[in-house]
Design a protein around this motif. Structure first.
Motif, mmCIF file in Angstrom:
data_model
loop_
_atom_site.group_PDB
_atom_site.id
_atom_site.type_symbol
_atom_site.label_atom_id
_atom_site.label_comp_id
_atom_site.label_asym_id
_atom_site.label_seq_id
_atom_site.Cartn_x
_atom_site.Cartn_y
_atom_site.Cartn_z
ATOM 1 N N ALA A 153 0.837 -1.203 0.000
ATOM 2 C CA ALA A 153 0.000 0.000 0.000
ATOM 3 C C ALA A 153 0.870 1.251 0.000
ATOM 4 O O ALA A 153 0.670 2.173 -0.803
ATOM 5 C CB ALA A 153 -0.928 -0.009 1.209
ATOM 6 N N ARG A 154 1.864 1.276 0.865
ATOM 7 C CA ARG A 154 2.760 2.439 0.966
ATOM 8 C C ARG A 154 3.537 2.640 -0.324
ATOM 9 O O ARG A 154 3.723 3.758 -0.784
ATOM 10 C CB ARG A 154 3.715 2.262 2.138
ATOM 11 C CG ARG A 154 4.642 3.460 2.308
ATOM 12 C CD ARG A 154 5.429 3.382 3.548
ATOM 13 N NE ARG A 154 4.528 3.638 4.674
ATOM 14 C CZ ARG A 154 4.908 3.650 5.933
ATOM 15 N NH1 ARG A 154 6.171 3.406 6.231
ATOM 16 N NH2 ARG A 154 4.070 3.903 6.895
ATOM 17 N N LYS A 155 3.982 1.545 -0.932
ATOM 18 C CA LYS A 155 4.759 1.652 -2.165
ATOM 19 C C LYS A 155 3.902 2.206 -3.305
ATOM 20 O O LYS A 155 4.349 3.058 -4.064
ATOM 21 C CB LYS A 155 5.345 0.297 -2.545
ATOM 22 C CG LYS A 155 6.338 0.392 -3.679
ATOM 23 C CD LYS A 155 7.358 -0.686 -3.601
ATOM 24 C CE LYS A 155 8.489 -0.396 -4.546
ATOM 25 N NZ LYS A 155 9.497 -1.401 -4.521
ATOM 26 N N ILE A 156 2.670 1.740 -3.420
ATOM 27 C CA ILE A 156 1.764 2.246 -4.458
ATOM 28 C C ILE A 156 1.556 3.745 -4.280
ATOM 29 O O ILE A 156 1.644 4.517 -5.235
ATOM 30 C CB ILE A 156 0.422 1.482 -4.448
ATOM 31 C CG1 ILE A 156 0.625 0.043 -4.931
ATOM 32 C CG2 ILE A 156 -0.619 2.192 -5.316
ATOM 33 C CD1 ILE A 156 -0.577 -0.872 -4.724
ATOM 34 N N VAL A 157 1.285 4.162 -3.050
ATOM 35 C CA VAL A 157 1.067 5.588 -2.776
ATOM 36 C C VAL A 157 2.317 6.391 -3.122
ATOM 37 O O VAL A 157 2.234 7.433 -3.783
ATOM 38 C CB VAL A 157 0.662 5.819 -1.300
ATOM 39 C CG1 VAL A 157 0.648 7.304 -0.961
ATOM 40 C CG2 VAL A 157 -0.695 5.196 -1.013
ATOM 41 N N ASN A 158 3.475 5.932 -2.681
ATOM 42 C CA ASN A 158 4.719 6.665 -2.929
ATOM 43 C C ASN A 158 5.002 6.823 -4.415
ATOM 44 O O ASN A 158 5.377 7.904 -4.878
ATOM 45 C CB ASN A 158 5.899 5.977 -2.242
ATOM 46 C CG ASN A 158 5.869 6.137 -0.740
ATOM 47 O OD1 ASN A 158 5.203 7.010 -0.203
ATOM 48 N ND2 ASN A 158 6.582 5.266 -0.050
ATOM 49 N N ILE A 159 4.825 5.747 -5.169
ATOM 50 C CA ILE A 159 5.100 5.817 -6.609
ATOM 51 C C ILE A 159 4.067 6.695 -7.297
ATOM 52 O O ILE A 159 4.407 7.529 -8.144
ATOM 53 C CB ILE A 159 5.151 4.408 -7.242
ATOM 54 C CG1 ILE A 159 6.342 3.636 -6.677
ATOM 55 C CG2 ILE A 159 5.230 4.493 -8.763
ATOM 56 C CD1 ILE A 159 6.343 2.166 -7.023
ATOM 57 N N LEU B 70 6.756 -3.828 -7.215
ATOM 58 C CA LEU B 70 5.740 -3.401 -6.239
ATOM 59 C C LEU B 70 5.732 -4.324 -5.025
ATOM 60 O O LEU B 70 5.504 -3.880 -3.906
ATOM 61 C CB LEU B 70 4.348 -3.367 -6.879
ATOM 62 C CG LEU B 70 4.088 -2.258 -7.882
ATOM 63 C CD1 LEU B 70 2.658 -2.370 -8.420
ATOM 64 C CD2 LEU B 70 4.326 -0.883 -7.289
ATOM 65 N N LEU B 71 6.000 -5.600 -5.265
ATOM 66 C CA LEU B 71 5.970 -6.582 -4.178
ATOM 67 C C LEU B 71 7.341 -6.768 -3.525
ATOM 68 O O LEU B 71 7.496 -7.591 -2.629
ATOM 69 C CB LEU B 71 5.468 -7.930 -4.707
ATOM 70 C CG LEU B 71 4.032 -7.941 -5.206
ATOM 71 C CD1 LEU B 71 3.719 -9.255 -5.912
ATOM 72 C CD2 LEU B 71 3.055 -7.699 -4.060
ATOM 73 N N ASN B 72 8.344 -6.013 -4.002
ATOM 74 C CA ASN B 72 9.715 -6.118 -3.491
ATOM 75 C C ASN B 72 10.278 -7.522 -3.655
ATOM 76 O O ASN B 72 10.964 -8.032 -2.779
ATOM 77 C CB ASN B 72 9.808 -5.691 -2.028
ATOM 78 C CG ASN B 72 9.592 -4.215 -1.865
ATOM 79 O OD1 ASN B 72 10.003 -3.426 -2.698
ATOM 80 N ND2 ASN B 72 8.931 -3.839 -0.789
ATOM 81 N N ILE B 73 9.985 -8.138 -4.798
ATOM 82 C CA ILE B 73 10.500 -9.470 -5.099
ATOM 83 C C ILE B 73 11.716 -9.314 -5.993
ATOM 84 O O ILE B 73 11.689 -8.586 -6.971
ATOM 85 C CB ILE B 73 9.446 -10.335 -5.817
ATOM 86 C CG1 ILE B 73 8.255 -10.571 -4.896
ATOM 87 C CG2 ILE B 73 10.050 -11.648 -6.288
ATOM 88 C CD1 ILE B 73 7.080 -11.242 -5.575
ATOM 89 N N SER B 74 12.767 -10.007 -5.650
ATOM 90 C CA SER B 74 13.984 -9.928 -6.445
ATOM 91 C C SER B 74 14.635 -11.290 -6.516
ATOM 92 O O SER B 74 14.754 -11.984 -5.519
ATOM 93 C CB SER B 74 14.950 -8.930 -5.820
ATOM 94 O OG SER B 74 16.184 -8.980 -6.472
#
Length: 119
Positions: free
Chosen positions: A8-14, A65-69
């Motif tokens: 949620a925070r990442k979507i808002v920030n981007i 978005l999911l911080n998958i690497s």
């Protein structure tokens, strides 16, 4: 903070870094604004289809978005604004014209989000 709240925070920030309103993102992702609002608050889970549409609308990968690497964490890179500016100074848009300041900011925002997910 749980995964849903981090997303949620990442979507808002981007979204905000792209100067995009919640309504604009909802329209681009073909999601009801009220549903997006709940996703951004972390009070509603996002479906895989919604995540894909949000990622496309934000010009992100679902992995970022999911911080998958899949990368080796020791190979993660940290780039400063100055580093990114140096890289972009030598870059051109697809049709060979110099990038606009707006294009540069979008690319820098994307790269920052990408590399933050690799830390």
């Amino acid at each position: 903070m749980n995964d849903q709240e981090l997303l949620a925070r990442k979507i808002v920030n981007i979204r905000e870094s792209n100067n995009m309103s919640q309504l604009e993102l909802a329209k681009k992702a073909n999601i009801e604004r009220t549903a997006l609002n709940k996703i951004e608050k972390g009070t509603r889970k996002v479906s895989s289809d919604e995540l894909k549409r949000i990622a496309l609308a934000l010009h992100q990968s679902t992995d970022s978005l999911l911080n998958i690497s899949n990368a080796n964490p020791s190979s993660s890179a940290n780039f400063s604004d100055a580093d990114l500016d140096k890289m972009l100074d030598n870059a051109h848009s697809y049709d060979g014209k110099p990038m606009t300041d707006h294009d540069r900011e979008i690319i820098k925002s994307y790269l920052k989000g990408y590399f933050q997910g690799k830390e």
